[in-house]
Design a protein around this motif. Structure first.
Motif, PDB file in Angstrom:
ATOM      1  N   PHE A  48       0.750  -1.214  -0.027  1.00  0.00           N
ATOM      2  CA  PHE A  48       0.116  -0.027   0.126  1.00  0.00           C
ATOM      3  C   PHE A  48       0.650   1.368  -0.115  1.00  0.00           C
ATOM      4  CE2 PHE A  48      -2.381   3.331   2.180  1.00  0.00           C
ATOM      5  CZ  PHE A  48      -3.620   3.481   1.439  1.00  0.00           C
ATOM      6  N   LEU A  49       1.959   1.305   0.976  1.00  0.00           N
ATOM      7  CA  LEU A  49       2.746   2.471   0.895  1.00  0.00           C
ATOM      8  C   LEU A  49       3.521   2.731  -0.391  1.00  0.00           C
ATOM      9  CD1 LEU A  49       4.309   2.405   4.530  1.00  0.00           C
ATOM     10  CD2 LEU A  49       2.470   4.016   3.625  1.00  0.00           C
ATOM     11  N   PHE A  50       4.056   1.533  -0.929  1.00  0.00           N
ATOM     12  CA  PHE A  50       4.949   1.657  -2.231  1.00  0.00           C
ATOM     13  C   PHE A  50       4.085   2.512  -3.455  1.00  0.00           C
ATOM     14  CE2 PHE A  50       9.070  -0.726  -2.019  1.00  0.00           C
ATOM     15  CZ  PHE A  50       9.279  -0.553  -0.665  1.00  0.00           C
ATOM     16  N   ALA A  51       2.568   1.878  -3.378  1.00  0.00           N
ATOM     17  CA  ALA A  51       1.857   2.470  -4.429  1.00  0.00           C
ATOM     18  C   ALA A  51       1.393   3.825  -4.069  1.00  0.00           C
ATOM     19  CB  ALA A  51       0.537   1.370  -4.607  1.00  0.00           C
ATOM     20  N   THR A  52       1.136   4.100  -3.063  1.00  0.00           N
ATOM     21  CA  THR A  52       0.462   5.373  -2.821  1.00  0.00           C
ATOM     22  C   THR A  52       1.345   6.617  -2.353  1.00  0.00           C
ATOM     23  OG1 THR A  52      -0.242   4.854  -0.432  1.00  0.00           O
ATOM     24  CG2 THR A  52      -1.724   4.381  -1.943  1.00  0.00           C
ATOM     25  N   ALA A  53       2.260   6.617  -1.595  1.00  0.00           N
ATOM     26  CA  ALA A  53       3.256   7.415  -1.000  1.00  0.00           C
ATOM     27  C   ALA A  53       3.932   8.348  -2.160  1.00  0.00           C
ATOM     28  CB  ALA A  53       4.018   7.121  -0.018  1.00  0.00           C
ATOM     29  N   PRO A  54       4.645   7.498  -3.081  1.00  0.00           N
ATOM     30  CA  PRO A  54       5.301   8.403  -3.990  1.00  0.00           C
ATOM     31  C   PRO A  54       4.302   9.038  -5.021  1.00  0.00           C
ATOM     32  CG  PRO A  54       6.265   6.217  -3.800  1.00  0.00           C
ATOM     33  CD  PRO A  54       5.154   6.107  -3.067  1.00  0.00           C
ATOM     34  N   ALA A  55       3.420   8.257  -5.494  1.00  0.00           N
ATOM     35  CA  ALA A  55       2.204   9.007  -6.276  1.00  0.00           C
ATOM     36  C   ALA A  55       1.756  10.017  -5.684  1.00  0.00           C
ATOM     37  CB  ALA A  55       1.172   7.727  -6.641  1.00  0.00           C
ATOM     38  N   LEU A  56       0.991  10.067  -4.639  1.00  0.00           N
ATOM     39  CA  LEU A  56       0.481  11.015  -3.835  1.00  0.00           C
ATOM     40  C   LEU A  56       1.420  12.365  -3.641  1.00  0.00           C
ATOM     41  CD1 LEU A  56      -1.952   9.384  -1.286  1.00  0.00           C
ATOM     42  CD2 LEU A  56      -2.613  10.089  -3.698  1.00  0.00           C
TER      43      LEU A  56
END
Length: 487
Positions: A48-56
């Motif tokens: 979840f973090l790898f997908a959301t944190a950089p993108a957001l």
């Protein structure tokens, strides 16, 4: 694509990354979580973090920096003669933004087709009429350079949003894929997740700091611009406040500072005794049952919007004071809008600030000090007067200073209760005004933001910011020193 859709898509990719990463980690050990380095949920959180944190993060940076870059590029393409004829480049770009937003609104409402909105040879009179029909406020007929710049800005914004959606979604997919590939039994997912959470907490804490820095810089740059066109010696040395947007203004700050301090002093004279006595009663005399009811009721005052206090001052307190001190009474007061009106209502507003903070500070005094006083034969009132209050005095002073900084920054009560006259007077029954009220008045209307009459609001704000900052720092220093003494 709307930003909300991008946000929801990223969250969906993050949720998918959570499920797939967790299942892959379990599959690597034959669904026996005992052989995993971390709990299965940590592998899911990693996905979840790898997908959301950089993108957001990219989404936020793009939303902030993208319009700045586009506006700078559009401004650079404006003809030099158009920029020279404009009152200021900021006002010119504001008009370009209004036209660009108007084109979007007109297309969305069906007033204009997409082709007509992008037509470089559109009839300007008809375009102005259509923009006004779409509800867009246009100060004058749209000129050719402004329309071209608005069309360029609109096209650049659409292209930027498209690339933003592609980049953010691609980054979310890549992050989720990377997490899935790393979801193996020996991978230290817990360490990665905890490190990521720590950086998220650091980022959250940094937002407050960066916001403060942004506020200070925005005030500072505009204050410097104001002092570049208006002498600082006259701003701090003049005793007259007489702005005139036609020129010849006298912008002395002292009448405004005097009104601010005068109203704040009256407010503190009301709030400090009542709030302190209420705190003493609640902490030393009231029963636990009464305290559990009375303290929340008292703190309700802190939740009332200040506009309600302003209306209370205008409709109730002002007429009441006129009936006592006006022509039918002592003859001292001519109008309901006066320093006394605003000061009394502001004092009522500050009562919960003083009482709640003082109550907590008094309760923090060690019970052993009270017991020692009782053991020496002192009564309860003597103990409060000679032991508790002296011990709590530094904290109470800090609470009063915090309340003072709150009073100095109040606006709506002053606007509705004190009037708008900038004067140096000792009569509390005359109308006066404050720094915050004049900041509002100078920045409303059709003021030219390149004029000293508008930019003075930033100088007033910077002055007020420095005063309240010094009060807050002094108050926190006193409270911290007190807490260190009795912890």
């Amino acid at each position: 694509m709307p930003v909300l859709w991008i946000f929801l898509i990223v969250l969906g990719i993050g949720a998918l990354g959570y499920v797939v990463s967790r299942q892959r980690a379990l599959a690597s050990v034959g669904n026996d979580p005992r052989h995993l380095h971390s709990l299965p949920s940590y592998y899911g959180y990693m996905g979840f973090l790898f997908a959301t944190a950089p993108a957001l993060l990219v989404l936020i940076v793009w939303l902030i920096a993208g319009p700045m870059v586009i506006e700078k590029r559009v401004a650079a393409n404006l003809p030099a003669d158009v920029v020279e004829q404009a009152t200021s480049q900021n006002l010119l770009m504001a008009e370009v933004r209004r036209v660009a937003n108007g084109l979007d609104n007109a297309v969305a409402m069906g007033v204009l087709t997409e082709g007509a909105a992008s037509n470089a040879r559109a009839d300007l009179t008809d375009m102005t009429a259509r923009l006004k029909e779409a509800g867009q406020v246009i100060t004058q007929n749209v000129t050719v350079p402004v329309l071209r710049a608005a069309q360029e800005m609109r096209q650049a914004n659409r292209t930027s949003k498209t690339w933003m959606a592609v980049a953010v979604i691609a980054l979310a997919i890549a992050g989720a894929a990377l997490a899935v590939l790393r979801a193996q039994k020996d991978f230290r997912a817990r360490n990665v997740v905890e490190r990521g959470v720590r950086w998220m907490l650091v980022g959250a804490a940094s937002i407050a700091i960066l916001t403060t820095v942004g506020i200070v810089l925005s005030l500072l740059f505009n204050t410097i611009e104001f002092f570049r066109i208006y002498p600082a010696s006259e701003f701090f040395g003049s005793l007259t406040w007489s702005p005139s947007f036609g020129g010849g203004s006298e912008l002395g700050i002292w009448p405004l500072l005097w009104g601010t301090l005068y109203i704040s002093i009256i407010a503190l004279l009301v709030a400090v005794p009542i709030g302190l006595f209420a705190a003493i009663y609640l902490s030393e005399y009231a029963s636990p049952r009464l305290r559990s009811v009375a303290k929340p009721l008292l703190e309700i005052l802190a939740g009332i919007p200040t506009i309600v206090y302003g209306l209370f001052a205008l409709l109730t307190v002002g007429p009441l004071l006129i009936s006592v001190f006006g022509d039918n009474g002592l003859g001292w007061m001519q109008s309901g809008t006066a320093v006394m009106t605003a000061g009394l209502v502001m004092g009522i507003m500050l009562i919960p600030f003083v009482s709640s903070l003082s109550d907590d500070i008094i309760n923090a005094v060690p019970q052993a000090m009270r017991d020692g006083s009782y053991g020496l034969g002192a009564t309860q009132s003597e103990t409060i007067r000679q032991v508790v209050l002296p011990a709590a005095l530094p904290g109470i002073v800090g609470a009063v200073l915090l309340a003072a900084s709150r009073a100095i920054g109040e606006t709506m009560i002053v606007v509705l209760g004190a009037g708008a006259a900038a004067r140096l007077s000792l009569n509390p029954f005359e109308a006066m005004t404050t720094v915050t009220a004049k900041i509002v008045s100078q920045l409303t209307g059709d003021a030219d933001f390149a004029s000293p009459e508008a930019l003075v609001a930033f100088a007033l704000g910077m002055t007020l910011f420095i005063i309240t900052l010094c009060l807050n720092v002094f108050a926190l220093y006193i409270v911290r020193k007190y807490r260190e003494q009795y912890d």
